[in-house]
Structures are given as C-alpha cells and as structure tokens.
Enzyme design. Structure first.
Site, PDB file in Angstrom:
ATOM      1  CE  LYS A 190      -3.885   2.081   2.037  1.00  0.00           C
ATOM      2  NZ  LYS A 190      -3.285   3.691   1.714  1.00  0.00           N
TER       3      LYS A 190
ATOM      4  CG  ASP B 118       1.523   7.153   3.542  1.00  0.00           C
ATOM      5  OD1 ASP B 118       0.475   7.547   3.364  1.00  0.00           O
ATOM      6  OD2 ASP B 118       2.435   7.301   4.484  1.00  0.00           O
TER       7      ASP B 118
ATOM      8  CD  GLU C 295      -0.743   3.935   4.444  1.00  0.00           C
ATOM      9  OE1 GLU C 295      -1.647   4.916   4.834  1.00  0.00           O
ATOM     10  OE2 GLU C 295      -0.533   4.210   3.172  1.00  0.00           O
TER      11      GLU C 295
END
Length: 318
Positions: free
Chosen positions: A43, A45, A181
């Site tokens: 993921k 950021d 993240e």
C-alpha cells in the site's frame, strides 16, 4: 472502526465527464485475506490518481476527479513516453525516501510552495484502457499482464510497477517491519468496478483514515493551534471523533489554523456538542489522521495528524 460512508444517491455523486472512470476504492479490513484467489501489493502512502494518455497528451485526475496534471511534471513526461495511442492507468503518486519507502508528508512537501514536484513518481497497478480497448471487464491478472507489456523491461523514469508480494500468514507483519504503510489485496479474477468494493481490500500497519475538521482548541504552539477537532460521517450525519494535537509542524500547524479561522462559525456543526474553549468551523477541510484504535466512547486512540487531504471534498460525504 473506520469512517462510515453512507450509501450515495445521484445527488451525492460528482458529475463524471464523458470518458472519465472513477476509481475502484478498497475496503479497509482488519486481516489480510489468504488463499490463491488473492493478489497482494504494497500500500503506497500517497495520492491515488488516474492518468489519461491520448495521442501524446496526458491528463491526471485525483480520485475526487480534480485535474492535477500540472502538479506532476515527472509523471506527465513518463506517461507521454509510453508506446501507446491512448491509455488509462490507475496508480498512486508518491515520493520515495532513500530506502524506497513512501511517506504522505514527503508528498505534501513536494506539492507545497517551493517543493520539488519533480521528485513525485507514479506507482502503477492497473490498466483500464489501452489503444482503444476497454479492459475493465477482463480479470485483474489479465489487466496487469497488459500493464507489464505496456511498461516494457525498462519503464520510463518516474514510473514503477506495484509488484505482487508473497508471504504466509505473517505477510502483514513482514510488510510493517520494513516500514511500509500496509497491504492492498485484490481478487485475481475481479473486473474493474468504480466505487468502494469488496474485491479490493486494504490492511494497514497503523490505522489511518480521512476525517472532517469541525474546529480547534487554541494552544500555545503553531500560531495558537492546540488541537484539531474531528468528525466522521455515519448515516449521513457528523459524529464527533475526538481531537488530534500531535503531528503538526511549523508549516502545517499555522496553515490548518488559518484555514479554520477563515470558516469560523458560532455554533458547533454537531448540535449539542460541547468542548470547552473550542473555536468552531464550518466543515470544509478533510485531513488524514493516523491512530491506534477507538475508545469505548467513540474517540480516536493516540491520533497523529498526517496532512490535509486536498484530493478529498467534504461535499462528497454531506
């Protein structure tokens, strides 16, 4: 618990220009799904964006359909160099540190006054259209294969492929240990459907979400900002979520206070809410806040301000 979003009506949805595809948004979950039907990615950021290529011309839209083409010069140049007549690419704008990690605060600095916008890169993870063909009905794995072919062995400077990652039941722990993240998990067979879906889910190392600012408590730091008062949306109504007083700096603190002072109101946006000494503001600003969970009385635990979400509009939720 996350920001509860009510079901949208036609009135709620922004007008979508012809040819524009709103993004598929992952649902926040507590655990990473496992099994061969799922594909996992890091993921990033940053800011979710869609990049439109049409005969050498590039347009970049945020997930709220704002045109931010001029803010991403490196991405524009990189996408324009791709060997395609036209394409629609789904990805995340980010700034990497010397370890290759993305940080939302670094992206905000790059986008700010005097920031190094040329440092902003694009992590690509989906391809919705290519050379006149709509790919959205094809399975995710097919779209990713087409994306890899489009990028070639050496993608243009400024573009990176969001690779599939593998791991066992502790995959999230591994990702968190490296400082990322979280994880986005996607069903390999899924077509591309705009809106928040269950076919894509996200799991975070530290919880973070968007909240609406409804005021602040004065303090001695950052030009008089003590803490920012937050709300989320449940069943179409604002619900108080507590306050956040950490994570600000000499630039972001005064900027938040300036914006809130510009939209002050005499009464709290949430009827009956009482916070001693609070300065109330019209709900107009969305911020990203990291937190560790929720208290029994629906207050954020150990919140920390991450930044203003310029790509989100309060009008989308109220």
């Amino acid at each position: 618990m996350k920001w509860a979003r009510r079901a949208t009506s036609a009135r709620d949805r922004p007008s979508v220009p012809a040819g524009v595809i709103p993004p598929l948004l992952p649902t926040l979950v507590d655990r990473v799904p496992h099994g061969p039907t799922w594909l996992h990615e890091i993921k990033w950021d940053g800011y979710r964006i869609a990049v439109y290529l049409d005969r050498g011309k590039v347009k970049i839209l945020t997930r709220n359909l704002h045109d931010w083409t001029d803010r991403f010069p490196t991405i524009v140049k990189a996408v324009a160099a791709l060997e395609a007549t036209d394409a629609i690419i789904d990805g995340e704008a980010f700034v990497a540190d010397d370890k290759g990690l993305s940080h939302f605060s670094s992206l905000q600095r790059a986008l700010g006054r005097g920031g190094r916008r040329q440092d902003i890169m694009l992590a690509v993870f989906d391809l919705l259209k290519l050379n006149g063909k709509d790919l959205r009905e094809r399975p995710l794995v097919d779209r990713r294969e087409a994306l890899v072919d489009l990028l070639g062995e050496a993608p243009p400077n400024g573009i990176v492929l969001s690779d599939e990652i593998s791991g066992g039941s502790d995959i999230l722990a591994q990702v968190c240990q490296f400082g990322f993240e979280g994880i986005v998990s996607k069903l390999r067979s899924s077509p591309y459907r705009s809106g928040r879906r269950q076919e894509w889910v996200k799991t975070k190392c530290v919880l973070s979400d968007e909240f609406i600012v409804i005021g602040y408590e004065p303090g001695n730091s950052y030009g008089g900002l003590g803490s920012v008062l937050l709300a989320n949306v449940e069943d179409g109504n604002l619900v108080f979520a507590g306050g956040v007083g950490t994570g600000f700096n000499a630039r972001t603190g005064p900027e938040v206070k300036r914006r809130l002072d510009a939209c002050q109101m005499d009464k709290p946006p949430i009827p009956g809410l009482r916070v001693k000494g609070a300065v109330w503001a019209r709900p107009a600003i969305v911020v990203e806040v990291a937190y560790r969970g929720w208290t029994e009385d629906h207050q954020l635990r150990h919140p920390s301000f991450k930044g203003i979400r310029e790509d989100w509009s309060v009008d989308k939720f109220l």
